[in-house]
Design an enzyme around this catalytic site. Structure first.
Site, PDB file in Angstrom:
ATOM      1  N   LYS A  43       0.847  -1.123   0.030  1.00 49.34           N
ATOM      2  CA  LYS A  43       0.069  -0.081   0.097  1.00 49.34           C
ATOM      3  C   LYS A  43       0.869   1.371  -0.154  1.00 49.34           C
ATOM      4  O   LYS A  43       0.336   2.411  -0.361  1.00 49.34           O
ATOM      5  CB  LYS A  43      -0.987  -0.069   1.348  1.00 49.34           C
ATOM      6  CG  LYS A  43      -1.852  -0.929   1.538  1.00 49.34           C
ATOM      7  CD  LYS A  43      -2.534  -0.786   2.674  1.00 49.34           C
ATOM      8  CE  LYS A  43      -3.246  -2.150   3.250  1.00 49.34           C
ATOM      9  NZ  LYS A  43      -3.790  -2.031   4.422  1.00 49.34           N
ATOM     10  N   GLY A  44       2.177   1.038   0.371  1.00 49.26           N
ATOM     11  CA  GLY A  44       2.897   2.402   0.523  1.00 49.26           C
ATOM     12  C   GLY A  44       3.083   3.334  -0.431  1.00 49.26           C
ATOM     13  O   GLY A  44       3.501   4.517  -0.078  1.00 49.26           O
ATOM     14  N   GLU A  99       7.563   2.588  -6.312  1.00 46.24           N
ATOM     15  CA  GLU A  99       7.738   1.946  -4.587  1.00 46.24           C
ATOM     16  C   GLU A  99       7.931   3.167  -3.762  1.00 46.24           C
ATOM     17  O   GLU A  99       8.467   4.211  -3.958  1.00 46.24           O
ATOM     18  CB  GLU A  99       9.035   1.127  -4.737  1.00 46.24           C
ATOM     19  CG  GLU A  99       9.070  -0.522  -5.164  1.00 46.24           C
ATOM     20  CD  GLU A  99       8.693  -1.425  -3.829  1.00 46.24           C
ATOM     21  OE1 GLU A  99       7.985  -0.737  -3.035  1.00 46.24           O
ATOM     22  OE2 GLU A  99       8.818  -2.208  -4.144  1.00 46.24           O
ATOM     23  N   ASP A 100       7.572   2.672  -2.710  1.00 43.44           N
ATOM     24  CA  ASP A 100       7.724   3.706  -1.390  1.00 43.44           C
ATOM     25  C   ASP A 100       8.749   3.628  -0.742  1.00 43.44           C
ATOM     26  O   ASP A 100       9.698   4.680  -0.782  1.00 43.44           O
ATOM     27  CB  ASP A 100       6.533   3.272  -0.472  1.00 43.44           C
ATOM     28  CG  ASP A 100       6.685   2.024   0.156  1.00 43.44           C
ATOM     29  OD1 ASP A 100       7.489   1.302  -0.418  1.00 43.44           O
ATOM     30  OD2 ASP A 100       6.141   1.652   0.973  1.00 43.44           O
ATOM     31  N   ASP A 103      14.302  -1.139   0.984  1.00 46.74           N
ATOM     32  CA  ASP A 103      15.148  -1.412   2.202  1.00 46.74           C
ATOM     33  C   ASP A 103      16.073  -2.627   1.886  1.00 46.74           C
ATOM     34  O   ASP A 103      16.995  -2.304   1.489  1.00 46.74           O
ATOM     35  CB  ASP A 103      13.893  -1.539   3.064  1.00 46.74           C
ATOM     36  CG  ASP A 103      14.314  -1.629   4.595  1.00 46.74           C
ATOM     37  OD1 ASP A 103      15.395  -1.031   5.159  1.00 46.74           O
ATOM     38  OD2 ASP A 103      13.929  -2.425   5.299  1.00 46.74           O
ATOM     39  N   LYS A 131      17.003   3.186   1.281  1.00 43.71           N
ATOM     40  CA  LYS A 131      17.738   3.048   2.411  1.00 43.71           C
ATOM     41  C   LYS A 131      18.953   1.990   2.085  1.00 43.71           C
ATOM     42  O   LYS A 131      18.919   0.645   2.367  1.00 43.71           O
ATOM     43  CB  LYS A 131      17.043   2.323   3.529  1.00 43.71           C
ATOM     44  CG  LYS A 131      17.053   2.816   4.718  1.00 43.71           C
ATOM     45  CD  LYS A 131      16.160   2.150   5.678  1.00 43.71           C
ATOM     46  CE  LYS A 131      14.787   2.383   6.007  1.00 43.71           C
ATOM     47  NZ  LYS A 131      14.099   1.690   6.978  1.00 43.71           N
ATOM     48  N   PHE A 152      13.189   3.782  10.984  1.00 43.87           N
ATOM     49  CA  PHE A 152      12.073   3.394  10.340  1.00 43.87           C
ATOM     50  C   PHE A 152      11.184   4.484   9.848  1.00 43.87           C
ATOM     51  O   PHE A 152      11.186   5.340  10.820  1.00 43.87           O
ATOM     52  CB  PHE A 152      11.269   2.578  11.319  1.00 43.87           C
ATOM     53  CG  PHE A 152      10.472   1.779  10.640  1.00 43.87           C
ATOM     54  CD1 PHE A 152      10.569   0.470  10.275  1.00 43.87           C
ATOM     55  CD2 PHE A 152       9.059   2.195  10.720  1.00 43.87           C
ATOM     56  CE1 PHE A 152       9.658  -0.160   9.423  1.00 43.87           C
ATOM     57  CE2 PHE A 152       8.077   1.454  10.184  1.00 43.87           C
ATOM     58  CZ  PHE A 152       8.200   0.432   9.520  1.00 43.87           C
ATOM     59  N   LEU A 153      10.975   4.681   8.787  1.00 44.69           N
ATOM     60  CA  LEU A 153      10.162   5.729   8.114  1.00 44.69           C
ATOM     61  C   LEU A 153       8.638   5.442   8.229  1.00 44.69           C
ATOM     62  O   LEU A 153       7.990   4.590   7.962  1.00 44.69           O
ATOM     63  CB  LEU A 153      10.560   6.152   6.764  1.00 44.69           C
ATOM     64  CG  LEU A 153      12.245   6.327   6.481  1.00 44.69           C
ATOM     65  CD1 LEU A 153      12.402   6.587   5.096  1.00 44.69           C
ATOM     66  CD2 LEU A 153      12.560   7.431   7.822  1.00 44.69           C
ATOM     67  N   ASP A 159       4.045   3.293   6.445  1.00 47.40           N
ATOM     68  CA  ASP A 159       3.440   2.879   7.786  1.00 47.40           C
ATOM     69  C   ASP A 159       4.088   2.311   8.770  1.00 47.40           C
ATOM     70  O   ASP A 159       5.055   1.706   8.494  1.00 47.40           O
ATOM     71  CB  ASP A 159       2.062   1.929   7.706  1.00 47.40           C
ATOM     72  CG  ASP A 159       2.258   0.442   7.267  1.00 47.40           C
ATOM     73  OD1 ASP A 159       3.247   0.428   6.525  1.00 47.40           O
ATOM     74  OD2 ASP A 159       1.963  -0.490   8.028  1.00 47.40           O
ATOM     75  N   ARG A 165       0.232   6.596   7.917  1.00 45.43           N
ATOM     76  CA  ARG A 165       0.417   6.650   6.253  1.00 45.43           C
ATOM     77  C   ARG A 165      -0.360   8.196   6.158  1.00 45.43           C
ATOM     78  O   ARG A 165       0.117   8.652   4.998  1.00 45.43           O
ATOM     79  CB  ARG A 165      -0.667   5.725   5.573  1.00 45.43           C
ATOM     80  CG  ARG A 165      -0.291   4.300   5.787  1.00 45.43           C
ATOM     81  CD  ARG A 165      -1.005   3.532   4.791  1.00 45.43           C
ATOM     82  NE  ARG A 165      -0.878   1.973   5.185  1.00 45.43           N
ATOM     83  CZ  ARG A 165       0.148   1.193   4.592  1.00 45.43           C
ATOM     84  NH1 ARG A 165       1.078   1.737   3.887  1.00 45.43           N
ATOM     85  NH2 ARG A 165      -0.034   0.011   4.943  1.00 45.43           N
TER      86      ARG A 165
END
Ligand code: IMP
Length: 176
Positions: A43-44, A99-100, A103, A131, A152-153, A159, A165
């Site tokens: 969902k990001g 993509e959000d 990582d 990241k 952690f973002l 989220d 979000r």
């Protein structure tokens, strides 16, 4: 849910808007006459994708895939599952994945493999954040918003256990 963490702003609304404008400029140059399929990873990426495509003034289509790699915590399980697959045939299409965050890279690498097997004409990746310090598998990002630290973002679509979000900034979570 009380996470025991407080969000602190890493990138402001203005920084995000300027970055999305820059990315849209790069994408516009490369895709203007290609009628791409812009493929959001749920969902990001939904807020980022919504802002980005409104700056793309040429014909395109949008679809989404939903993958699961994280549970409700911070650590990747390393296992990636396609929860909702593609609805649009992509053989011969120019596909731009949105993509959000990249990582460990496991989710994105798995998705790109899944898509490559469907023989698109081209396949590129646009990521809001990267990241690199956490990378476990190499991923080429063609259009990158921000390189971010190993925090952690949350916010702007990202989220923590489905929370945050809706924050308009990109924030990191700080212990209370
Ligand atoms: P990867 O497989 O480790 O690259 O993780 C990919 C997915 O994990 C992302 O698409 C996010 O949904 C989630 N994720 C990774 N890092 C963060 C973070 O800092 N905040 C929120 N979600 C994250």
């Amino acid at each position: 849910m009380d996470s025991g963490h407080r969000p602190k702003v890493l990138h402001t609304k203005e920084e995000i808007a300027a970055t999305v404008r820059r990315l849209a400029g790069e994408i516009r140059r490369d895709y203007r006459d290609k009628h791409p399929l812009v493929l959001g990873v749920l969902k990001g990426s939904f807020i980022f994708l919504a802002d980005l495509i409104r700056l793309l003034d040429f014909p395109l289509e949008v679809d989404f895939v939903r993958l699961a790699s994280y549970g409700r915590g911070r650590e990747s399980s390393g296992k990636v599952k396609v929860v909702q697959g593609l609805r649009t045939p992509i053989k011969g299409r120019h596909v731009l994945v949105v993509e959000d965050i990249v990582d460990t890279g496991l989710t994105t690498a798995c998705l790109l493999d899944y898509l490559r097997r469907k023989r698109p004409a081209s396949l590129r990746l646009c990521a809001l954040t990267d990241k690199p310090s956490r990378r476990k598998t190499p991923v080429d990002i063609d259009y990158l918003g921000f390189t971010v630290p190993d925090r952690f973002l949350v916010g702007y679509g990202l989220d923590w256990g489905e929370k945050y979000r809706n924050l308009p900034e990109i924030c990191f979570l700080e212990d209370e």
